[in-house]
Design an enzyme around this catalytic site. Structure first.
Site, mmCIF file in Angstrom:
data_model
loop_
_atom_site.group_PDB
_atom_site.id
_atom_site.type_symbol
_atom_site.label_atom_id
_atom_site.label_comp_id
_atom_site.label_asym_id
_atom_site.label_seq_id
_atom_site.Cartn_x
_atom_site.Cartn_y
_atom_site.Cartn_z
ATOM 1 N N LYS A 155 48.430 101.339 -38.376
ATOM 2 C CA LYS A 155 49.390 102.418 -38.187
ATOM 3 C C LYS A 155 48.956 103.641 -38.969
ATOM 4 O O LYS A 155 48.678 103.492 -40.157
ATOM 5 C CB LYS A 155 50.757 101.954 -38.671
ATOM 6 C CG LYS A 155 51.827 102.993 -38.573
ATOM 7 C CD LYS A 155 53.104 102.470 -39.110
ATOM 8 C CE LYS A 155 54.110 103.602 -39.110
ATOM 9 N NZ LYS A 155 55.216 103.343 -39.951
ATOM 10 N N LYS A 166 48.322 100.491 -43.167
ATOM 11 C CA LYS A 166 49.245 101.596 -42.941
ATOM 12 C C LYS A 166 48.798 102.771 -43.787
ATOM 13 O O LYS A 166 48.731 102.673 -45.018
ATOM 14 C CB LYS A 166 50.675 101.191 -43.295
ATOM 15 C CG LYS A 166 51.656 102.342 -43.109
ATOM 16 C CD LYS A 166 53.091 101.920 -43.287
ATOM 17 C CE LYS A 166 53.999 103.134 -43.160
ATOM 18 N NZ LYS A 166 55.406 102.795 -43.299
HETATM 19 C C1 PBG Z 1 59.105 103.084 -43.252
HETATM 20 C C2 PBG Z 1 58.410 103.381 -41.961
HETATM 21 C C3 PBG Z 1 57.847 104.595 -41.528
HETATM 22 C C4 PBG Z 1 57.417 104.381 -40.232
HETATM 23 C C5 PBG Z 1 57.708 103.062 -39.903
HETATM 24 N N1 PBG Z 1 58.312 102.465 -40.995
HETATM 25 C C6 PBG Z 1 57.765 105.894 -42.204
HETATM 26 C C7 PBG Z 1 56.920 106.079 -43.383
HETATM 27 O O1 PBG Z 1 56.209 105.191 -43.854
HETATM 28 O O2 PBG Z 1 56.981 107.188 -43.910
HETATM 29 C C8 PBG Z 1 56.767 105.421 -39.359
HETATM 30 C C9 PBG Z 1 56.986 105.256 -37.893
HETATM 31 C C10 PBG Z 1 56.671 106.441 -37.067
HETATM 32 O O3 PBG Z 1 56.246 107.516 -37.545
HETATM 33 O O4 PBG Z 1 56.871 106.320 -35.852
HETATM 34 N N2 PBG Z 1 58.281 102.633 -44.270
HETATM 35 ZN ZN ZN Z 2 59.252 102.756 -46.351
#
Ligand code: PBG
Ligand code: ZN
Length: 326
Positions: free
Chosen positions: A249, A196
């Site tokens: 992601k 991520k």
């Molecule tokens: C929370 C989380 C996020 C997303 C999924 N879970 C936001 C982040 O990490 O700031 C992003 C999902 C998206 O942008 O569609 N940790």
């Molecule tokens: Zn988070």
């Protein structure tokens, strides 16, 4: 074989032969639809930066899931907007929390529907970070692990079928697996947000889930977009700690990472087609600048080609509809 004996155009001559040699297929069963749940009744608030995506109150979930079922979409992933926030994000692991209530509501109406929960604390902390802070605002890794374990456990107790930690703390998969097993949730899989990245593409999500950090950014815990060897190490750790499914992601700018993880581990691999990716396509489509269906379907096929088994996407309902019309 070379031209003129070999002519690649021969197998593109018509739709029949094209479909015979097609290497990848996209199915509604590949898709997971994200849902944003908030307190109240009768609420369907459209997210301004994500046309077609709504924050829903609990009473809306029954009909929403009925619609997803009809479209052949097998699962949702839940995000919650809590009543209140505090430094520890305590509504995130409360048995009466919004996600816990949402899981129960869906399971009451559709006992066989597959419910995944996002496990993090940023939607519940008043500072918006994905963990507990020290006095200098540094996100503490190890003290966050027990919180995440409690969040995951509370979701499982509510009836979640799968949990998906998105925090990027080191050791979270191990902590969550141990907690789940300690209460005999041995059949609840963990889908780890393994690679991520600290991404600008999460912008619209932070409107949807009201989870923007109140200071700084997430670069001390989410990955540097410049790295892909590191994605292998991150994913190896998650797998060693018990991850059942790994994730990349965002998806669109990281298809190389998807392919590397699939080749390296051969694990079930998910691509999260994130909010900013959705918003860009929607904006261009609403302006009439692109053919939305064509562009979205091509993007989905790109994820499949890159190695995705599972695609988490805000386009899921449209994609499933288009697949049915084919
Ligand atoms: C929370 C989380 C996020 C997303 C999924 N879970 C936001 C982040 O990490 O700031 C992003 C999902 C998206 O942008 O569609 N940790
Ligand atoms: Zn988070």
């Amino acid at each position: 074989m070379n031209y003129p004996e070999y002519r690649p155009r021969r197998t593109r001559l018509n739709a029949s032969v094209r479909s015979m040699v097609r290497e990848n297929t996209l199915k509604a069963e590949d898709l997971v639809y994200p849902l944003f749940v908030k307190p109240g009744t009768g609420i369907r608030d459209e997210v301004s930066s994500m046309p077609g995506v709504f924050q829903l109150s609990l009473d809306q979930l029954d009909s929403e899931v009925a619609q997803l079922k009809k479209l052949g979409i097998p699962a949702v992933i839940l995000f919650g907007l809590p009543e209140g926030k505090d430094p520890m994000g305590s509504e995130g692991y409360a048995d009466t929390g919004i996600v816990q209530q949402a899981v129960r509501a869906i399971k009451a109406a559709h006992p066989d529907y597959y419910v995944i929960t996002d496990v993090c604390v940023c939607e519940y902390t008043d500072h918006g970070h994905c963990g507990v802070l020290d006095p200098d605002g540094y996100v503490l890794n190890d003290p966050t692990l027990s919180l995440l374990a409690q969040v995951a456990l509370s979701h499982a107790r509510a009836g979640a079928d799968m949990v998906a930690p998105s925090d990027m703390m080191d050791g979270r998969v191990q902590a969550i697996r141990a907690a789940l097993d300690s209460e005999d949730f041995i059949n609840v899989p963990i889908m780890a947000y393994s690679a991520k990245y600290a991404s600008g593409y999460y912008g619209p999500f932070r409107d949807a889930a009201d989870s923007a950090p109140s200071f700084g950014d997430r670069s001390q815990y989410q990955m540097d977009p410049a790295n892909s060897d590191e994605a292998i190490r991150e994913t190896a750790l998650d797998i060693n700690e018990g991850a059942d499914i790994v994730m990349v992601k965002p998806a669109l700018a990281y298809m190389d990472v998807l392919r590397r993880l699939k080749d390296e581990f051969g694990y079930p691999t998910a691509a999260y087609n994130v909010s900013g990716e959705y918003a860009m396509v929607k904006a261009a489509a609403l302006n009439g600048w692109i053919d939305e269906q064509r562009v979205v379907m091509e993007t989905m096929m790109g994820f499949k080609r890159a190695g995705a088994d599972i695609i988490i996407t805000y386009h899921a309902k449209d994609v499933a509809k288009w697949l049915l019309e084919k």
